[in-house]
Design an enzyme around this catalytic site. Structure first.
Site, PDB file in Angstrom:
ATOM      1  N   GLU A 424       0.833  -1.194   0.000  1.00 16.55           N
ATOM      2  CA  GLU A 424       0.000   0.000   0.000  1.00 16.55           C
ATOM      3  C   GLU A 424       0.874   1.252   0.000  1.00 16.55           C
ATOM      4  O   GLU A 424       1.771   1.390   0.823  1.00 16.55           O
ATOM      5  CB  GLU A 424      -0.873  -0.044   1.265  1.00 16.55           C
ATOM      6  CG  GLU A 424      -1.475   1.271   1.662  1.00 16.55           C
ATOM      7  CD  GLU A 424      -2.054   1.243   3.088  1.00 16.55           C
ATOM      8  OE1 GLU A 424      -1.954   0.205   3.769  1.00 16.55           O
ATOM      9  OE2 GLU A 424      -2.590   2.286   3.494  1.00 16.55           O
ATOM     10  N   ASP A 497      -0.462  -0.995   5.923  1.00 16.71           N
ATOM     11  CA  ASP A 497      -0.179  -0.351   7.210  1.00 16.71           C
ATOM     12  C   ASP A 497      -1.034  -0.967   8.316  1.00 16.71           C
ATOM     13  O   ASP A 497      -2.138  -1.451   8.068  1.00 16.71           O
ATOM     14  CB  ASP A 497      -0.512   1.150   7.133  1.00 16.71           C
ATOM     15  CG  ASP A 497       0.504   1.893   6.275  1.00 16.71           C
ATOM     16  OD1 ASP A 497       1.583   1.324   6.021  1.00 16.71           O
ATOM     17  OD2 ASP A 497       0.200   3.029   5.854  1.00 16.71           O
ATOM     18  N   ASP A 499      -3.032   0.152  10.344  1.00  9.96           N
ATOM     19  CA  ASP A 499      -4.045   1.103  10.818  1.00  9.96           C
ATOM     20  C   ASP A 499      -5.375   0.797  10.121  1.00  9.96           C
ATOM     21  O   ASP A 499      -5.492  -0.181   9.386  1.00  9.96           O
ATOM     22  CB  ASP A 499      -3.589   2.546  10.563  1.00  9.96           C
ATOM     23  CG  ASP A 499      -3.346   2.816   9.070  1.00  9.96           C
ATOM     24  OD1 ASP A 499      -3.744   1.967   8.236  1.00  9.96           O
ATOM     25  OD2 ASP A 499      -2.768   3.856   8.743  1.00  9.96           O
ATOM     26  N   ASP A 501      -7.028   2.280   7.697  1.00 11.41           N
ATOM     27  CA  ASP A 501      -6.982   2.269   6.232  1.00 11.41           C
ATOM     28  C   ASP A 501      -6.325   0.999   5.715  1.00 11.41           C
ATOM     29  O   ASP A 501      -6.776   0.400   4.743  1.00 11.41           O
ATOM     30  CB  ASP A 501      -6.214   3.484   5.703  1.00 11.41           C
ATOM     31  CG  ASP A 501      -7.113   4.708   5.640  1.00 11.41           C
ATOM     32  OD1 ASP A 501      -8.345   4.527   5.699  1.00 11.41           O
ATOM     33  OD2 ASP A 501      -6.578   5.830   5.531  1.00 11.41           O
TER      34      ASP A 501
END
Ligand code: 0RA
Length: 629
Positions: A424, A497, A499, A501
């Site tokens: 990503e 990541d 997180d 997202d």
């Protein structure tokens, strides 16, 4: 005298039989892990289900007791207790100690249920440190107990009961020295018992967990129709389920429920004698052939097909179907012995389904119109998609190799041992290109979020740049064009990541893989890279993967200056290599589909239109996902 000898010989045979079960438990119950453990319950309940199918029992209780044992109780006829003429022992004792006796003495009625291995309660007995059977029959309460299959005492009468009060109650403690775990899982039992309840309409199964008070009634008067509705519950169904049940001259019973939804996926679940045939088989082939032919015939007769023919994929788009077959002597093949092998069943199921479905379509014009319309529009979309794909293929910018320009390929051209990281964001892609071992690791950067394929039709999905790049890099093609031999890397690793997202992108990618190349998941090629959340420095570097681990690490080290990685891009190439890409030190999670029904349900729920269930799922699972490495 000769009787005495036979008796002794029979006794030795029984003990040898049970000894064989204890020596090679996996041969009898499939394994000694969690699956094998739960299989014990299925073996016991199968006998109660047989009583239900014979019309003698409508309620079955399955209880996980506080001491970890399980009780299965039914109100069937009760296992016979009379002295068996050959064995000179109570029939109950024979049923529980003799291999394959399974409580069925006459072969007249063929045994329809019977778990995957169909080995009977005597195996459960052999693998239990204690098994107690209580039988109510003929106005008396009978009881016997065993230790690893050996009777502790002779059949005894505990008291009287009403003559009409009949049934069997079996409580067993699985042997800790055999199983790697002896802890029963409520949800695992619930899932299989629910399946059994759907497949045997009307039966009431009450599952209760005395360790925590959980209780569930599994009872579906609608049987397979309710099963289809259950699978479609997070989707928009197009009509009331199609349903039929037919028996042919040799006693084979085919029962089918089908319901189309407005989505694009096909969900066909097959059962043979209530065993879930996850690997398919001849019954599924027969069903598919009949479906394609019958819907073509119907749509043709109604003048809906002008110069087009509906393909198998056209008539199965958005289809949820359950095919339950009951037959004598099924042969199971395949890796997990869940593929029906009997070749004659292709023709049998084909002819039964062709006749029954054609009749149903004639008698239910409202439903038939919806099905035919759906198939025709899917045929049109498929042909439009083909054209769009050809156009896109010509438009896509690819390097001289025919691969996406964004792909940093590895130098090895072998599939084995090579890996592709789907990464990503540009900065993470930059770091990982520097960090990787170029020999066997390829990097494909993703520009933010890919399309949610759950909400887009295949035409749209397959014309999205990011998805085209992904498919081209992996090499296999998708759906009906999928070819595993063309796979370009043995590991496809999602690296996002840590997180919200990142999780979203990971879910979008998994949705794509599950819907377009499920074979890669089944084949074990899809992985998720786990990257650390923090670095703790105290003389040397410690990488930690969750907030809980951070607390523990700081406590253990007695402090340290903590760095939080907000994204993969914040790690330098060396850190990224050390923590997430070096095969010797990284953590990869392999993605698998343990349960296709549940996986389908979950993807529809997470990625589809209905909001309520998604919110509830996120609320209950957020904590689990956080700590589950
Ligand atoms: C053999 C014959 C009969 C019943 C059973 C077995 C039987 C076995 C199990 C195991 C668990 N629950 C069960 N319930 C019944 C029928 C004998 C008769 O004719 O009464």
């Amino acid at each position: 005298m000769s009787d005495g000898k036979d008796y002794k010989a029979e006794n030795i045979k029984v003990l040898e039989g049970l000894e064989a079960v204890r020596k090679r438990p996996a041969m009898y119950i499939g394994g000694t892990g969690k699956d094998g453990l739960h299989h014990l319950v299925y073996e016991v309940i199968d006998n109660s289900i047989d009583e239900h199918m014979g019309g003698f029992c409508d309620t079955i209780w399955v209880t996980i007791n506080k001491d970890g044992s399980v009780t299965v109780r039914d109100i069937g006829r009760g296992i016979p207790v009379g002295i068996h003429p050959t064995f000179k022992k109570p029939a109950l004792e024979i049923a529980l100690t003799k291999l394959h006796a399974g409580g069925k003495f006459e072969k007249s009625a063929y045994q329809i249920s019977g778990g995957l291995h169909g080995v009977g309660v005597s195996c459960v007995n052999a693998l239990s440190t204690n098994l107690k059977a209580v039988v109510r029959r003929d106005g008396k309460i009978h009881q016997m107990e065993f230790n690893i299959g050996k009777p502790k005492y002779k059949l005894k009468i505990m008291g009287k009961c009403d003559k009409k009060d009949t049934g069997t109650e079996i409580t067993f403690h699985p042997d800790k020295s055999i199983f790697s775990t002896v802890e029963f899982d409520f949800n695992v039992l619930k899932k299989r018992l629910q399946e059994i309840a759907f497949l045997n309409s009307g039966v009431k199964i009450i599952l209760e967990d005395m360790r925590n008070g959980k209780k569930e009634l599994l009872h579906y008067e609608g049987g397979l129709m309710q099963f289809a509705e259950h699978i479609n519950k997070n989707k928009t169904a197009l009509h009331k389920p199609v349903y039929f049940k037919r028996e042919n001259a040799d006693g084979t019973v085919v029962e089918v429920a089908m319901q189309y939804n407005d989505g694009y996926n096909e969900n066909i679940f097959g059962f043979v004698n209530t065993i879930n045939t996850t690997e398919g088989g001849t019954h599924i082939s027969g069903f598919k052939t009949a479906l394609t032919r019958t819907i073509n015939d119907y749509a043709n007769k109604k003048g809906m097909l002008k110069n087009i023919k509906l393909s198998g994929d056209d008539v199965r788009e958005g289809l949820t179907a359950i095919i339950s077959l009951k037959m004598r002597e099924p042969q199971f093949e395949g890796q997990t012995k869940t593929k029906l092998g009997n070749s004659e069943m292709k023709g049998t199921v084909d002819s039964i389904v062709s006749v029954a479905l054609a009749e149903f379509l004639e008698e239910n014009p409202g439903i038939s119109k919806k099905i035919a319309d759906k198939s025709v529009s899917s045929a049109k979309a498929r042909s439009a998609a083909r054209k769009a794909r050809d156009l896109v293929r010509r438009k896509t910018i690819v390097g001289f190799s025919g691969l996406p320009g964004k792909l940093a390929d590895c130098s090895s051209k072998k599939t084995e041992n090579t890996e592709i990281y789907i990464v990503e964001g540009d900065s993470a892609a930059g770091s990982s290109k520097m960090a990787r071992n170029k020999e066997f690791q390829a990097i494909l950067p993703l520009k933010g979020k890919i399309l949610n394929v759950e909400k887009s039709n295949p035409t749209k999905a397959l014309s999205s740049d990011e998805i085209i790049n992904l498919i081209t890099a992996i090499g296999t093609g998708v759906k009906e064009n999928f070819n595993l031999a063309k796979l370009r890397y043995s590991k496809v690793i999602i690296m996002t990541d840590a997180d919200v997202d990142g999780s979203h992108i990971r879910t979008l990618l998994l949705t794509f893989f599950f819907r377009y190349v499920p074979e890669l998941i089944e084949n074990g090629n899809i992985y998720v890279a786990v990257s650390p959340l923090y670095r703790v420095r105290k003389k040397k570097d410690y990488y930690v993967y969750s907030d809980a681990e951070l607390k523990r690490t700081i406590a253990r080290l007695g402090g340290g200056d903590v760095q939080r990685f907000k994204g993969l891009g914040e790690m330098n190439p060396q850190q990224l290599w050390d923590t997430t890409m070096n095969p010797k030190t990284r953590i990869l999670k392999k993605v698998n589909i343990e349960d296709a029904v549940l996986a389908d349900e979950t993807f529809s729920m997470l990625m589809g239109d209905v909001v309520g269930p998604r919110r509830r799922f996120i609320e209950t699972n957020a904590k689990i996902a956080e700590v589950d490495l």
